[in-house]
Design an enzyme around this catalytic site. Structure first.
Site, short mmCIF file in Angstrom:
data_model
loop_
_atom_site.label_atom_id
_atom_site.label_comp_id
_atom_site.label_asym_id
_atom_site.label_seq_id
_atom_site.Cartn_x
_atom_site.Cartn_y
_atom_site.Cartn_z
N SER A 17 0.81 -1.22 0.00
CA SER A 17 0.00 0.00 0.00
C SER A 17 0.84 1.28 0.00
O SER A 17 0.50 2.24 -0.71
CB SER A 17 -0.96 0.00 1.19
N THR A 62 -5.58 -3.60 7.62
CA THR A 62 -5.51 -4.99 7.20
C THR A 62 -5.66 -5.86 8.45
O THR A 62 -5.96 -5.38 9.54
CB THR A 62 -4.20 -5.26 6.43
N LYS A 66 -9.80 -5.41 11.00
CA LYS A 66 -10.99 -5.03 10.23
C LYS A 66 -12.28 -5.07 11.03
O LYS A 66 -13.24 -4.38 10.70
CB LYS A 66 -11.10 -5.89 8.98
N GLY A 127 -13.65 -16.90 5.10
CA GLY A 127 -13.05 -15.91 5.99
C GLY A 127 -13.48 -14.49 5.68
O GLY A 127 -14.52 -14.24 5.07
N GLY A 128 -12.62 -13.54 6.09
CA GLY A 128 -12.96 -12.13 5.95
C GLY A 128 -13.15 -11.67 4.52
O GLY A 128 -14.05 -10.87 4.23
N TYR A 213 -1.53 -12.90 -4.52
CA TYR A 213 -0.75 -12.24 -5.58
C TYR A 213 0.74 -12.54 -5.50
O TYR A 213 1.52 -12.07 -6.33
CB TYR A 213 -0.98 -10.72 -5.58
N GLY A 234 -4.93 -10.84 -6.87
CA GLY A 234 -4.93 -10.07 -5.64
C GLY A 234 -4.40 -8.66 -5.84
O GLY A 234 -4.83 -7.73 -5.14
#
Length: 266
Positions: A17, A62, A66, A127-128, A213, A234
């Site tokens: 990021s 992340t 969350k 999952g999330g 990714y 990703g």
């Protein structure tokens, strides 16, 4: 004037990021903006946010932050409430608002790859990221089948599907190869988790989205690509959700291509 943003998580040193957002600031001419990475545990988030000065504009969140983000925020966007997770905190005049840009980011990535409305969607894993996939299903008008190893993971998703109004069924992982017959397949499982499905009967026009990714391509993505399926990675999701974060933080249209180039050339 200095404006600051950061990605928080634990661990977060691997995050791309900062590379992406910093490239966006440069391309947009936002000379006073800075974006960093900060290790932060769940129990530390509230104190961290409370201690931020007025130069801070936004936070990308992340794992494992969350869910606790919803408790830290002064207000929560309705989508984040329905999903039970937020990956973005934005400072406004009246405090911090929690958003989820993962779900619309998945939608953006899928539609760019050619996914259409009224799709039948298969989600691998519970999952999330599977929650965010359900949010994208709303945008596509899709019915969803979730394939899980643990039945309780599927049950945990039912309140989310109900809140979103998404028709959802749960199947065992042993039937996951059936996903190849769907219009859209989203693999949310960790690296290696879907490798065995490379031998499934993939064929176009199924859109296959693997959120991994690194390494890329995964065996699943490569098998689907060879079969002629449109592929989403990703990195595509990281870019799409980051573009939305950039605009929430800065109020400026995101320079998408420079941000994409920063990720590809990292």
């Amino acid at each position: 004037m200095l404006n600051r943003a950061a990605v928080l998580g634990l661990p977060v040193s691997h995050s791309l990021s900062p590379v992406m957002h910093s490239a966006g600031y440069t391309a947009a001419g936002l000379d006073g903006w800075r974006y960093t990475a900060v290790d932060c545990a769940e129990a530390e988030l509230a104190g961290f946010v409370e201690g931020l000065d007025e130069t801070w504009r936004g936070l990308s969140l992340t794992m494992p932050l969350k869910e606790v983000a919803l408790e830290v925020a002064d207000r929560v966007d309705p989508l984040a409430t329905a999903l039970g997770a937020a990956n973005t905190l934005v400072r406004g005049p009246d405090g911090w608002t929690a958003y989820n840009t993962d779900a619309p980011g998945i939608t953006d990535a899928l539609t760019t790859a050619g996914a259409e409305r009224a799709a039948r969607m298969a989600v691998l894993g519970g999952g999330g990221t599977a929650r965010a996939a359900l949010g994208a299903a709303v945008d596509l008008g899709a019915e969803v089948t979730v394939y899980v190893r643990r039945p309780e993971a599927g049950e945990d998703l039912r309140p989310v599907a109900h809140a979103l109004g998404v028709p959802m069924t749960v199947e065992t992982w042993g039937r996951a190869a059936d996903a190849a017959a769907y219009d859209v397949v989203i693999s949310t499982v960790p690296k290696g988790g879907a490798d065995a499905l490379a031998v499934a009967a993939w064929s176009a026009p199924t859109v296959v989205f693997d959120v991994v990714y690194d390494p890329w391509p995964t065996p699943l993505a490569e098998a689907a690509r060879r079969a002629g399926c449109p592929i989403v990675s990703g990195l595509d999701l990281l870019l799409a959700q980051g573009v939305r974060q950039f605009e929430l933080f800065t109020g400026t249209p995101a320079p998408v291509e420079p941000m994409r180039a920063a990720l590809l050339n990292r």
